[in-house]
Design a protein around this motif. Structure first.
Motif, PDB file in Angstrom:
ATOM      1  N   ARG A 104      86.824   9.387 -21.135  1.00 60.55           N
ATOM      2  CA  ARG A 104      87.860   9.369 -22.170  1.00 60.55           C
ATOM      3  C   ARG A 104      88.502   7.982 -22.305  1.00 60.55           C
ATOM      4  N   ALA A 105      88.741   7.324 -21.173  1.00 64.33           N
ATOM      5  CA  ALA A 105      89.315   5.968 -21.207  1.00 64.33           C
ATOM      6  C   ALA A 105      88.359   5.006 -21.899  1.00 64.33           C
ATOM      7  N   MET A 106      87.073   5.165 -21.639  1.00 66.85           N
ATOM      8  CA  MET A 106      86.082   4.313 -22.275  1.00 66.85           C
ATOM      9  C   MET A 106      86.038   4.564 -23.781  1.00 66.85           C
ATOM     10  N   LEU A 107      86.074   5.839 -24.180  1.00 64.47           N
ATOM     11  CA  LEU A 107      86.079   6.177 -25.601  1.00 64.47           C
ATOM     12  C   LEU A 107      87.286   5.556 -26.287  1.00 64.47           C
ATOM     13  N   GLU A 108      88.446   5.702 -25.677  1.00 67.28           N
ATOM     14  CA  GLU A 108      89.662   5.139 -26.267  1.00 67.28           C
ATOM     15  C   GLU A 108      89.574   3.617 -26.372  1.00 67.28           C
ATOM     16  N   SER A 109      89.060   2.972 -25.318  1.00 69.41           N
ATOM     17  CA  SER A 109      88.911   1.511 -25.352  1.00 69.41           C
ATOM     18  C   SER A 109      87.951   1.081 -26.445  1.00 69.41           C
ATOM     19  N   PHE A 110      86.825   1.804 -26.582  1.00 68.15           N
ATOM     20  CA  PHE A 110      85.853   1.487 -27.629  1.00 68.15           C
ATOM     21  C   PHE A 110      86.465   1.652 -29.016  1.00 68.15           C
ATOM     22  N   GLN A 111      87.195   2.735 -29.210  1.00 65.50           N
ATOM     23  CA  GLN A 111      87.785   2.990 -30.524  1.00 65.50           C
ATOM     24  C   GLN A 111      88.827   1.943 -30.888  1.00 65.50           C
ATOM     25  N   VAL A 112      89.686   1.585 -29.953  1.00 70.36           N
ATOM     26  CA  VAL A 112      90.699   0.548 -30.203  1.00 70.36           C
ATOM     27  C   VAL A 112      90.009  -0.780 -30.512  1.00 70.36           C
ATOM     28  N   THR A 118      86.658  -4.074 -36.764  1.00 66.97           N
ATOM     29  CA  THR A 118      86.064  -3.651 -38.036  1.00 66.97           C
ATOM     30  C   THR A 118      87.033  -2.931 -38.968  1.00 66.97           C
ATOM     31  N   GLY A 119      88.165  -2.472 -38.440  1.00 61.54           N
ATOM     32  CA  GLY A 119      89.104  -1.719 -39.257  1.00 61.54           C
ATOM     33  C   GLY A 119      88.857  -0.222 -39.256  1.00 61.54           C
ATOM     34  N   THR A 120      87.831   0.241 -38.561  1.00 59.30           N
ATOM     35  CA  THR A 120      87.543   1.674 -38.461  1.00 59.30           C
ATOM     36  C   THR A 120      87.072   2.007 -37.037  1.00 59.30           C
ATOM     37  N   GLU A 121      87.212   3.277 -36.645  1.00 62.51           N
ATOM     38  CA  GLU A 121      86.872   3.685 -35.275  1.00 62.51           C
ATOM     39  C   GLU A 121      85.393   3.492 -34.937  1.00 62.51           C
ATOM     40  N   VAL A 122      84.510   3.773 -35.827  1.00 64.18           N
ATOM     41  CA  VAL A 122      83.055   3.680 -35.686  1.00 64.18           C
ATOM     42  C   VAL A 122      82.519   4.680 -34.660  1.00 64.18           C
ATOM     43  N   ILE A 123      83.082   4.733 -33.459  1.00 64.48           N
ATOM     44  CA  ILE A 123      82.553   5.565 -32.375  1.00 64.48           C
ATOM     45  C   ILE A 123      83.331   6.865 -32.282  1.00 64.48           C
ATOM     46  N   LYS A 124      82.607   7.976 -32.361  1.00 66.39           N
ATOM     47  CA  LYS A 124      83.226   9.295 -32.297  1.00 66.39           C
ATOM     48  C   LYS A 124      83.331   9.799 -30.865  1.00 66.39           C
ATOM     49  N   ASP A 125      82.298   9.546 -30.047  1.00 65.42           N
ATOM     50  CA  ASP A 125      82.305  10.060 -28.688  1.00 65.42           C
ATOM     51  C   ASP A 125      81.436   9.190 -27.788  1.00 65.42           C
ATOM     52  N   VAL A 126      81.655   9.319 -26.491  1.00 66.26           N
ATOM     53  CA  VAL A 126      80.873   8.631 -25.469  1.00 66.26           C
ATOM     54  C   VAL A 126      80.262   9.705 -24.586  1.00 66.26           C
ATOM     55  N   ILE A 127      78.969   9.575 -24.325  1.00 67.17           N
ATOM     56  CA  ILE A 127      78.258  10.562 -23.512  1.00 67.17           C
ATOM     57  C   ILE A 127      77.606   9.844 -22.348  1.00 67.17           C
ATOM     58  N   PHE A 128      77.853  10.309 -21.127  1.00 68.13           N
ATOM     59  CA  PHE A 128      77.167   9.785 -19.940  1.00 68.13           C
ATOM     60  C   PHE A 128      75.932  10.670 -19.719  1.00 68.13           C
ATOM     61  N   THR A 129      74.740  10.098 -19.869  1.00 70.76           N
ATOM     62  CA  THR A 129      73.536  10.903 -19.679  1.00 70.76           C
ATOM     63  C   THR A 129      72.937  10.729 -18.287  1.00 70.76           C
TER      64      THR A 129
END
Length: 135
Positions: A104-112, A118-129
């Motif tokens: 979740r911290a990684m997702l939030e960091s990526f989105q910010v 770019t002005g938009t979130e671009v990334i909806k989710d992060v998945i560890f496979t």
């Protein structure tokens, strides 16, 4: 011959199946892997001990149109992922709840980061496979 009552049931059943599919058709997600795997250190029980983690990360992109943007910013996303893992204590890396907190911290960091760039979130989710650690 199909009875009218059976036909009404079949059409009701078919419409129930089609509705969720139609709802999903509006979303055109794309997936992008951070290649190669993220391999980095995390903080051990003392400052003298470091552990390492190897993670395969897939990014769920809001729309296929954003795929090229995410690919363009891949070095920045990789650096951010390494930074997020580097700040984590051993107990967080090794626990399931901690792993989810890291995700979740990684997702939030990526989105910010993507909003800043770019002005938009671009990334909806992060998945560890794949998630391996030693420490």
């Amino acid at each position: 011959m199909v009875r009218p009552r059976a036909l009404a049931f079949l059409s009701l059943f078919a419409s129930a199946l089609v509705s969720p599919l139609q709802a999903q058709s509006g979303a055109d997600y794309a997936y992008l892997g951070l290649e190669p795997d993220i391999v980095t250190n995390f903080i051990g029980p003392s400052s003298r001990n470091l552990g390492y983690v190897r993670v395969t990360i897939e990014l769920m992109i809001h729309d296929v149109e954003y795929l090229e943007i995410a690919e363009h910013h891949m070095p920045l996303l990789r650096a951010t992922a390494i930074e997020v893992f580097g700040r984590q204590p051993e107990d967080k890396v090794k626990s399931l709840t901690g792993r989810e907190d890291i995700r979740r911290a990684m997702l939030e960091s990526f989105q910010v980061l993507m909003i800043q760039e770019t002005g938009t979130e671009v990334i909806k989710d992060v998945i560890f496979t794949k998630y391996l650690y030693q420490g």
